[in-house]
Design an enzyme around this catalytic site. Sequence first.
Site, PDB file in Angstrom:
ATOM      1  N   ALA A  28      15.894   0.442   9.332  1.00 18.86           N
ATOM      2  CA  ALA A  28      14.603   1.076   9.023  1.00 18.86           C
ATOM      3  C   ALA A  28      13.673   0.972  10.223  1.00 18.86           C
ATOM      4  CB  ALA A  28      13.965   0.399   7.813  1.00 18.86           C
TER       5      ALA A  28
ATOM      6  N   GLY B  43       4.978   4.919   7.819  1.00 16.24           N
ATOM      7  CA  GLY B  43       3.731   5.432   7.244  1.00 16.24           C
ATOM      8  C   GLY B  43       2.927   6.371   8.124  1.00 16.24           C
ATOM      9  N   GLU B  44       2.933   6.132   9.433  1.00 20.61           N
ATOM     10  CA  GLU B  44       1.928   6.791  10.259  1.00 20.61           C
ATOM     11  C   GLU B  44       2.320   8.086  10.969  1.00 20.61           C
ATOM     12  OE1 GLU B  44       1.210   2.852  11.893  1.00 20.61           O
ATOM     13  OE2 GLU B  44      -0.926   3.286  11.769  1.00 20.61           O
TER      14      GLU B  44
ATOM     15  N   THR C  62       7.613  -2.718   6.093  1.00 22.28           N
ATOM     16  CA  THR C  62       9.051  -2.748   5.806  1.00 22.28           C
ATOM     17  C   THR C  62       9.810  -3.293   7.008  1.00 22.28           C
ATOM     18  OG1 THR C  62       8.831  -0.893   4.295  1.00 22.28           O
ATOM     19  CG2 THR C  62      11.033  -1.326   5.159  1.00 22.28           C
TER      20      THR C  62
ATOM     21  N   ILE D  34       0.817  -1.216   0.000  1.00 19.75           N
ATOM     22  CA  ILE D  34       0.000   0.000   0.000  1.00 19.75           C
ATOM     23  C   ILE D  34       0.850   1.266   0.000  1.00 19.75           C
ATOM     24  CG2 ILE D  34      -1.972  -1.082   1.131  1.00 19.75           C
ATOM     25  CD1 ILE D  34      -1.063   0.488   3.696  1.00 19.75           C
TER      26      ILE D  34
ATOM     27  N   GLY E  92       4.426   1.310  -1.420  1.00 19.47           N
ATOM     28  CA  GLY E  92       5.706   1.175  -2.106  1.00 19.47           C
ATOM     29  C   GLY E  92       6.613   0.144  -1.464  1.00 19.47           C
TER      30      GLY E  92
ATOM     31  N   SER F  51       2.271   0.542  10.232  1.00 15.94           N
ATOM     32  CA  SER F  51       3.579   0.923   9.665  1.00 15.94           C
ATOM     33  C   SER F  51       4.607  -0.191   9.764  1.00 15.94           C
ATOM     34  CB  SER F  51       4.147   2.156  10.399  1.00 15.94           C
ATOM     35  OG  SER F  51       3.310   3.250  10.263  1.00 15.94           O
TER      36      SER F  51
END
Lengths: 156, 768
Positions: free
Chosen positions: B724, B728-729, B541, B497, B499, B538
């Site tokens: 990482a 997202g959030e 990844t 959603i 990438g 999130s």
Amino acid sequence: MGKVNISFTINGSSHQIDVEPQWTLLEMVREQLHLTGTKEGCGTGDCGACSMIVDGRLITSCCMLAPQADGSDVTTVEGLLANGDLHPVQQAFIETGGVQCGFCTPGMIMATKALLDRTPKPTLDDIREGLAGNLCRCTGYTKIYEAVMTASGQEI
Amino acid sequence: MAQETKTRDKAGDSEYTAVGKPTIRIEGVGKVTGQTKFADDLTFPHMLHAKVLGSPHAHARVKSVDTADARQHPGVEAVIAAADLPAYKMNPSNRRGVIFAVDEVLFQGQPIAAVLASDPHVAEEALALIKVEYEPLTAVTDPISAMEDGSPLVRSAISDVDRSEEKGHVTIDVEQEEAEGAPSNIASKINFSRGDVEAGFAEADCVVEQTWRSAMVHQSYIEPHATIADFDNSGELSVWTSTQAPFYVRDELCQTLGIHESKIRVTATEVGGGFGGKIFLTELITAALAIVVKRPVKYIMSRKEDMLAATPAPFAQVELKTGMKADGTLVALKARLIYDSGAFPGAPVMPGCLFVGGYYKCPNLHIEGFEVLTNKVSVGALRAPGAHNATHAIESHMDIMARELGLDPLEARMKNAVEEGDPLPSGQPYPRIGLKDCLRAISESDVWKRRREVEGQANRGVGVAIGGWIGGLQPASAIVGLNGDGTIDVTVGSADISGTNTSFQQIAAEVLNVPLSSVNVTTGDTKTAPYAGMSAGSKTTYTVGKAVKLAAEDAKRQMLDIAAQRFEASPDELSVADGKVHLDGDDDKVLTFARLGKMTTNFGARFAPVVGRGTMSTRKSAPGFSAQAAEVEIDPDTGAITVLGYAIVQDAGFAINPLSVEGQMQGGASQGLGIALSEEMKFDEEGRLLNANLLDYRLPTTRDLPPIETIIVEVPSEEGPYGARIIGEPSIVPGGATIANAVADAIGVRVTDIPITPERVLRALGKL
Ligand code: FES
Ligand code: FES
């Protein structure tokens, strides 16, 4: 109600077909011609996902009845590829990250094309004005501004 | 352009070849050409279209549902209401366990029945022929009065509340008490305390007490909910759906419909925006309909239905009292948070309680949270669910206190900001985090630096705020295979959603030291893909990316083993580069991946196929923080706010794909700006939504948003791939407070409710 016979050109090819008079241009293109690149986000003219270019003008195809396209020249996102090569606007959207979920993208790309056809070197203000009818929920528009600048050969 | 986007530039000094580089989306060409298939772009032979009749009332008894006339309508294949379905394992306390309303409707738009026809127009027409007899009941719409003893009840009592979906967004061990005793509209309560809050206030030089409200808002993905389901005679259910959570959809369908997970195939189609709102909604009803008719059924929500009956984000009221010493030390915090859950439990009050007291060290705090039922559509997740409501309150207070004490708002935050080891209100300590780094970076942003210039200019202001998110945790797995031609296939079960598949391509290319073009990534369906949690919280990844890295390392090991046998060398003498395995120090001993592919797939090949497997599970989260700054101008006559500049800083841990990290940051920031400025679902007293369309529910447009100055900082996480962390959030969280603080800076008075509409500005100015 009986069907209506209409002729039009879409993405360079001519068609003559019978359509339901109450169908929208968007429905006709998606359901009858099976060109599903153009999206429906609202059906009420508020999001721009269904944008197409009809006779040189950007329109929201969810608000136009199919019979109104009689005699018109219609371009959808599928019509932008030239011999399989991406249109510069398409290329720029990919490169700059102007595409995320991709649902607004076909409409956004058509709106960009219409803008650049009118204003080949738009300023940021021109871009913000020209794309104001196309909602994107994913990008926050920053990278879309960059895409339009890139597509028009301008520095970001 | 007015503002240039700053990107962390590591291209020169990076030790990596693929990760950390801006990378264009693996699926980009499909999306710009319109070839990508979203759920509504798929059709199947004999497919029927479903249209759903929703209740016009927010609260009513359903006395009868008469579908006889609708069934007679030419072209209608079936009309299905609750009575036409088998006895599934429903749970009326959970939104996810209800298909059609039985006896009582609890919110406007709640499904009552569905019509199936080959022609969607026919199905739509027949909806009008269904006769439903309602007995309207009192609609309870205000959560604050709904809490009072003696308030009319929203619904029959709830029990066995399933909070599994919320846990996908934020995974932390916190007990939420289910309400007990006399029936009430309070669905659950939560309580955190530390120290002695009254003693803390006694010590404070500045005490601020204020009530803050934030509106119910809608995720407003541009693609409405869309699902196709098919059920065959062998008892296998197939579902193609716009979901962030294919395995979760499978599990939920299994539980309610009683079909084994091994007999359900869920394919996550391309998601046209989810933001937490596309987890599980139209799948159950569509599957139930397909089971009845044993034909493929497509159900696409109209925008209006989606606005009325999906799972928006809650209205919240936050009553906050905070105390600070003259030197800027935060000494006490007392908060009462009330989240409007709508007609079913599930409001994210727990994260609200965590974050209202979780950004700053504070020795004394007392936080109470209430989840209150009302006769509105029940809420779900929106990007960092529940955090923006609480952040709006605490981040406004930090500004007010700093101002009153004559302190710099960034320094006041810096002085108290949490670091590794500091406890959340629930007691859990933070792992390594980058909040202070974000504060430092925002102080360097162009927008914040304009503060001095703007000072003293009438109706202009600059504001800053922070926000964060912990993220969800779920186990994940991935497969990395070597093909016969030497290319690499990565298979995952997570919906892409944001990438993430591009990031997985980079990770596999990095490990195997091949060009990106040699690696493809596929999201499989739930029958063919290795398990992954929902793409929410999130975590994709952070968890699936880690599994891809492990799988690629496993594949590499297998390739080196084969080459070692071939060269009669040890695997440690071998390395991979440019799609080849090399024997170090001997240029003649080279085995291309293509050759290895043949050696492991050809007829009579000596070696087994290379299939790398990566599985992971972690209990350690990697919280992300964001700091944002805005410059605004207010028109004192109309109250209109113009955002002149906006900056976002976020700690990405390590930005595997800076291009998509920036995109996530800008997108989240823009949603925060919508929350701050214009988005509000408005209801009348009967609980009917007044703005169920994208004209009256105002999303930010290009006219509203300037280019966003974007600054990535990187404080590596302990367990994420290459460091990482969640991405997202956090970006959506600070927007409301950032704008509120900028507006206060501009006009000298506070608007306490978001969105800060022109009307609210004029009221605050005493002009209305
Ligand atoms: S679908 Fe036509 S404007 Fe939204
Ligand atoms: S890319 Fe998702 S709506 Fe624009």
